[in-house]
Design a protein around this motif. Structure first.
Motif, PDB file in Angstrom:
ATOM      1  N   LEU A   5      33.293 -56.999 -17.173  1.00 39.14           N
ATOM      2  CA  LEU A   5      34.497 -56.768 -16.378  1.00 39.14           C
ATOM      3  C   LEU A   5      34.747 -55.277 -16.254  1.00 39.14           C
ATOM      4  CD1 LEU A   5      36.941 -59.490 -17.736  1.00 39.14           C
ATOM      5  CD2 LEU A   5      35.643 -59.514 -15.610  1.00 39.14           C
TER       6      LEU A   5
ATOM      7  N   ILE B 294      38.397 -66.600 -15.030  1.00 39.02           N
ATOM      8  CA  ILE B 294      37.493 -65.459 -15.212  1.00 39.02           C
ATOM      9  C   ILE B 294      36.058 -65.944 -15.403  1.00 39.02           C
ATOM     10  CG2 ILE B 294      36.916 -63.468 -16.677  1.00 39.02           C
ATOM     11  CD1 ILE B 294      39.468 -63.119 -14.925  1.00 39.02           C
TER      12      ILE B 294
ATOM     13  N   LYS C 111      32.766 -65.008 -13.234  1.00 38.73           N
ATOM     14  CA  LYS C 111      31.537 -64.464 -13.837  1.00 38.73           C
ATOM     15  C   LYS C 111      30.332 -65.353 -13.525  1.00 38.73           C
ATOM     16  CE  LYS C 111      33.000 -61.736 -17.790  1.00 38.73           C
ATOM     17  NZ  LYS C 111      32.881 -61.642 -19.250  1.00 38.73           N
TER      18      LYS C 111
END
Length: 110
Positions: free
Chosen positions: A29, A67, A71
């Motif tokens: 990130l 998240i 990803k």
């Protein structure tokens, strides 16, 4: 009785965060736009939860799942870096039940 057990298992499985695939573990990130060593590959949208299972899913699992979804998509595109552009909670009856996130995917040399 089997139907009740099946419904309980489906409900509980909706409470866990989306799993991070092994190839997506290398996606890092970013906290700011990357430098010129990175090439932008595109944008992704991911999410976690729905109006039913979201009631039973913690906010942290909604966040982690969204998240992880981003990803996973970034890794599938060949990216190794992700800049989160937005996080949008969805409310149903005054309770957060979903989280939708968007991000920019990059392939970086380092």
């Amino acid at each position: 009785m089997r139907l009740i057990l099946l419904m309980a298992l489906i409900t509980l499985s909706g409470c866990a965060a989306t799993e991070l695939r092994p190839d997506a573990q290398r996606v890092r990130l970013l906290t700011s736009p990357p430098n010129s060593d990175c090439k932008q590959l595109g944008d992704v949208t991911g999410g976690q939860g729905n109006f039913f299972t979201g009631y039973y899913t913690s906010n942290s699992n909604l966040q982690a799942g969204a998240i992880n979804d981003l990803k996973n998509q970034a890794a599938a595109m060949g990216g190794n870096a992700l800049l989160i552009l937005s996080n949008t909670p969805g409310l149903y009856g005054g309770t957060q039940t979903t989280l939708t996130a968007t991000g920019a995917v990059f392939a970086c040399k380092n």
